[in-house]
Design a protein around this motif. Structure first.
Motif, PDB file in Angstrom:
ATOM      1  N   ALA A 103       0.830  -1.211   0.000  1.00  0.00           N
ATOM      2  CA  ALA A 103       0.000   0.000   0.000  1.00  0.00           C
ATOM      3  C   ALA A 103       0.863   1.258   0.000  1.00  0.00           C
ATOM      4  O   ALA A 103       0.584   2.215  -0.735  1.00  0.00           O
ATOM      5  CB  ALA A 103      -0.932  -0.012   1.206  1.00  0.00           C
ATOM      6  N   GLY A 104       1.912   1.276   0.808  1.00  0.00           N
ATOM      7  CA  GLY A 104       2.798   2.439   0.833  1.00  0.00           C
ATOM      8  C   GLY A 104       3.516   2.655  -0.477  1.00  0.00           C
ATOM      9  O   GLY A 104       3.607   3.787  -0.978  1.00  0.00           O
ATOM     10  N   LEU A 105       4.043   1.575  -1.050  1.00  0.00           N
ATOM     11  CA  LEU A 105       4.695   1.688  -2.352  1.00  0.00           C
ATOM     12  C   LEU A 105       3.724   2.147  -3.428  1.00  0.00           C
ATOM     13  O   LEU A 105       4.068   2.955  -4.289  1.00  0.00           O
ATOM     14  CB  LEU A 105       5.317   0.352  -2.746  1.00  0.00           C
ATOM     15  N   SER A 106       2.521   1.633  -3.387  1.00  0.00           N
ATOM     16  CA  SER A 106       1.519   2.028  -4.382  1.00  0.00           C
ATOM     17  C   SER A 106       1.182   3.504  -4.273  1.00  0.00           C
ATOM     18  O   SER A 106       1.034   4.196  -5.281  1.00  0.00           O
ATOM     19  CB  SER A 106       0.248   1.204  -4.219  1.00  0.00           C
ATOM     20  N   LEU A 107       1.065   3.997  -3.049  1.00  0.00           N
ATOM     21  CA  LEU A 107       0.767   5.413  -2.845  1.00  0.00           C
ATOM     22  C   LEU A 107       1.893   6.295  -3.371  1.00  0.00           C
ATOM     23  O   LEU A 107       1.651   7.269  -4.089  1.00  0.00           O
ATOM     24  CB  LEU A 107       0.518   5.695  -1.359  1.00  0.00           C
ATOM     25  N   VAL A 108       3.122   5.940  -3.022  1.00  0.00           N
ATOM     26  CA  VAL A 108       4.264   6.732  -3.483  1.00  0.00           C
ATOM     27  C   VAL A 108       4.380   6.675  -5.003  1.00  0.00           C
ATOM     28  O   VAL A 108       4.632   7.694  -5.657  1.00  0.00           O
ATOM     29  CB  VAL A 108       5.554   6.238  -2.800  1.00  0.00           C
ATOM     30  N   MET A 109       4.195   5.505  -5.565  1.00  0.00           N
ATOM     31  CA  MET A 109       4.294   5.364  -7.016  1.00  0.00           C
ATOM     32  C   MET A 109       3.169   6.117  -7.730  1.00  0.00           C
ATOM     33  O   MET A 109       3.391   6.711  -8.781  1.00  0.00           O
ATOM     34  CB  MET A 109       4.275   3.882  -7.399  1.00  0.00           C
ATOM     35  N   ALA A 110       1.980   6.090  -7.156  1.00  0.00           N
ATOM     36  CA  ALA A 110       0.859   6.788  -7.778  1.00  0.00           C
ATOM     37  C   ALA A 110       1.039   8.303  -7.711  1.00  0.00           C
ATOM     38  O   ALA A 110       0.556   9.015  -8.594  1.00  0.00           O
ATOM     39  CB  ALA A 110      -0.451   6.391  -7.109  1.00  0.00           C
ATOM     40  N   CYS A 111       1.718   8.786  -6.697  1.00  0.00           N
ATOM     41  CA  CYS A 111       1.983  10.226  -6.623  1.00  0.00           C
ATOM     42  C   CYS A 111       2.955  10.662  -7.705  1.00  0.00           C
ATOM     43  O   CYS A 111       2.926  11.817  -8.140  1.00  0.00           O
ATOM     44  CB  CYS A 111       2.518  10.595  -5.247  1.00  0.00           C
ATOM     45  N   ARG A 112       3.804   9.770  -8.140  1.00  0.00           N
ATOM     46  CA  ARG A 112       4.768  10.107  -9.200  1.00  0.00           C
ATOM     47  C   ARG A 112       4.107  10.029 -10.577  1.00  0.00           C
ATOM     48  O   ARG A 112       4.140  10.986 -11.319  1.00  0.00           O
ATOM     49  CB  ARG A 112       5.957   9.143  -9.110  1.00  0.00           C
ATOM     50  N   ARG A 113       3.568   8.904 -10.910  1.00  0.00           N
ATOM     51  CA  ARG A 113       2.841   8.688 -12.172  1.00  0.00           C
ATOM     52  C   ARG A 113       1.664   7.777 -11.869  1.00  0.00           C
ATOM     53  O   ARG A 113       1.777   6.836 -11.097  1.00  0.00           O
ATOM     54  CB  ARG A 113       3.720   8.000 -13.226  1.00  0.00           C
ATOM     55  N   ALA A 153      -4.144  -6.832  -1.223  1.00  0.00           N
ATOM     56  CA  ALA A 153      -2.897  -6.631  -1.956  1.00  0.00           C
ATOM     57  C   ALA A 153      -3.143  -6.541  -3.459  1.00  0.00           C
ATOM     58  O   ALA A 153      -2.433  -5.827  -4.165  1.00  0.00           O
ATOM     59  CB  ALA A 153      -1.917  -7.753  -1.645  1.00  0.00           C
ATOM     60  N   ILE A 154      -4.162  -7.238  -3.942  1.00  0.00           N
ATOM     61  CA  ILE A 154      -4.497  -7.167  -5.365  1.00  0.00           C
ATOM     62  C   ILE A 154      -5.185  -5.839  -5.699  1.00  0.00           C
ATOM     63  O   ILE A 154      -4.918  -5.230  -6.729  1.00  0.00           O
ATOM     64  CB  ILE A 154      -5.418  -8.352  -5.752  1.00  0.00           C
ATOM     65  N   THR A 155      -6.067  -5.374  -4.825  1.00  0.00           N
ATOM     66  CA  THR A 155      -6.879  -4.204  -5.166  1.00  0.00           C
ATOM     67  C   THR A 155      -6.226  -2.866  -4.841  1.00  0.00           C
ATOM     68  O   THR A 155      -6.549  -1.871  -5.480  1.00  0.00           O
ATOM     69  CB  THR A 155      -8.239  -4.276  -4.455  1.00  0.00           C
ATOM     70  N   VAL A 156      -5.326  -2.820  -3.869  1.00  0.00           N
ATOM     71  CA  VAL A 156      -4.751  -1.531  -3.451  1.00  0.00           C
ATOM     72  C   VAL A 156      -3.960  -0.851  -4.570  1.00  0.00           C
ATOM     73  O   VAL A 156      -4.163   0.343  -4.815  1.00  0.00           O
ATOM     74  CB  VAL A 156      -3.911  -1.712  -2.158  1.00  0.00           C
ATOM     75  N   PRO A 157      -3.060  -1.536  -5.290  1.00  0.00           N
ATOM     76  CA  PRO A 157      -2.376  -0.832  -6.384  1.00  0.00           C
ATOM     77  C   PRO A 157      -3.340  -0.332  -7.467  1.00  0.00           C
ATOM     78  O   PRO A 157      -3.171   0.772  -7.994  1.00  0.00           O
ATOM     79  CB  PRO A 157      -1.423  -1.876  -6.960  1.00  0.00           C
ATOM     80  N   LEU A 158      -4.357  -1.120  -7.767  1.00  0.00           N
ATOM     81  CA  LEU A 158      -5.339  -0.688  -8.758  1.00  0.00           C
ATOM     82  C   LEU A 158      -6.138   0.509  -8.264  1.00  0.00           C
ATOM     83  O   LEU A 158      -6.468   1.420  -9.037  1.00  0.00           O
ATOM     84  CB  LEU A 158      -6.275  -1.844  -9.104  1.00  0.00           C
ATOM     85  N   MET A 159      -6.444   0.519  -6.965  1.00  0.00           N
ATOM     86  CA  MET A 159      -7.200   1.621  -6.388  1.00  0.00           C
ATOM     87  C   MET A 159      -6.413   2.924  -6.459  1.00  0.00           C
ATOM     88  O   MET A 159      -6.945   3.957  -6.872  1.00  0.00           O
ATOM     89  CB  MET A 159      -7.547   1.293  -4.937  1.00  0.00           C
ATOM     90  N   PHE A 160      -5.131   2.889  -6.079  1.00  0.00           N
ATOM     91  CA  PHE A 160      -4.322   4.102  -6.129  1.00  0.00           C
ATOM     92  C   PHE A 160      -4.110   4.577  -7.565  1.00  0.00           C
ATOM     93  O   PHE A 160      -4.114   5.780  -7.832  1.00  0.00           O
ATOM     94  CB  PHE A 160      -2.983   3.898  -5.428  1.00  0.00           C
ATOM     95  N   ALA A 161      -3.906   3.645  -8.486  1.00  0.00           N
ATOM     96  CA  ALA A 161      -3.755   4.033  -9.887  1.00  0.00           C
ATOM     97  C   ALA A 161      -5.039   4.674 -10.408  1.00  0.00           C
ATOM     98  O   ALA A 161      -4.997   5.679 -11.120  1.00  0.00           O
ATOM     99  CB  ALA A 161      -3.383   2.817 -10.739  1.00  0.00           C
ATOM    100  N   ASN A 162      -6.183   4.135 -10.031  1.00  0.00           N
ATOM    101  CA  ASN A 162      -7.459   4.682 -10.474  1.00  0.00           C
ATOM    102  C   ASN A 162      -7.711   6.065  -9.881  1.00  0.00           C
ATOM    103  O   ASN A 162      -8.208   6.955 -10.569  1.00  0.00           O
ATOM    104  CB  ASN A 162      -8.595   3.731 -10.107  1.00  0.00           C
TER     105      ASN A 162
END
Length: 130
Positions: A45-55, A105-114
């Motif tokens: 979740a933390g990595l997804s948030l940081v990555m989503a803030c970048r792109r 874990a499956i949905t959190v990266p998709l949620m941040f990207a969305n």
């Protein structure tokens, strides 16, 4: 010599009796503890948030290996023999936590990207909005 042989046989017999308790077998030794599953989820979740803030699309790159790792965990839990052994040794609450962590874990990266895609796309459509 005979006393030494008897002592060695006694030690070998006790070592064989203790070997299963030392983790030589059992599903509990092979499965990650629940705290590791939760820590991995919060890391994702933390990595997804940081990555989503970048792109907005960067969490999607994290999603592929996470989906593969989750599929391995779910396959073990869904197996009739291995899953039953895991439920017997670790309990149903462990299986519930593993399933919950896997689903999140499956949905959190998709949620941040969305979330980031929607904001980023909205700014491009209306450049003169307040």
């Amino acid at each position: 010599m005979a006393a030494m042989r008897g002592t060695l046989l006694g030690l070998a017999g006790s070592a064989l009796a203790v070997a299963p308790a030392l983790g030589a077998g059992g599903m509990a030794a092979r499965e990650p503890p629940a705290t590791v599953l939760w820590f991995a989820l919060f890391t994702i979740a933390g990595l997804s948030l940081v990555m989503a803030c970048r792109r907005w699309w960067l969490p999607l790159m994290l999603w592929v290996p996470v989906a593969f790792a989750v599929s391995v965990i779910i396959a073990e839990l869904a197996d009739p023999v291995i899953g039953a052994a895991i439920r017997d040794e670790l309990g149903g609450f462990y299986v519930l936590q593993a399933d919950l962590c896997a689903a999140l874990a499956i949905t959190v990266p998709l949620m941040f990207a969305n979330m980031r895609f929607g904001r980023h796309d909205d700014r491009k459509k209306r450049p003169f909005s307040r």
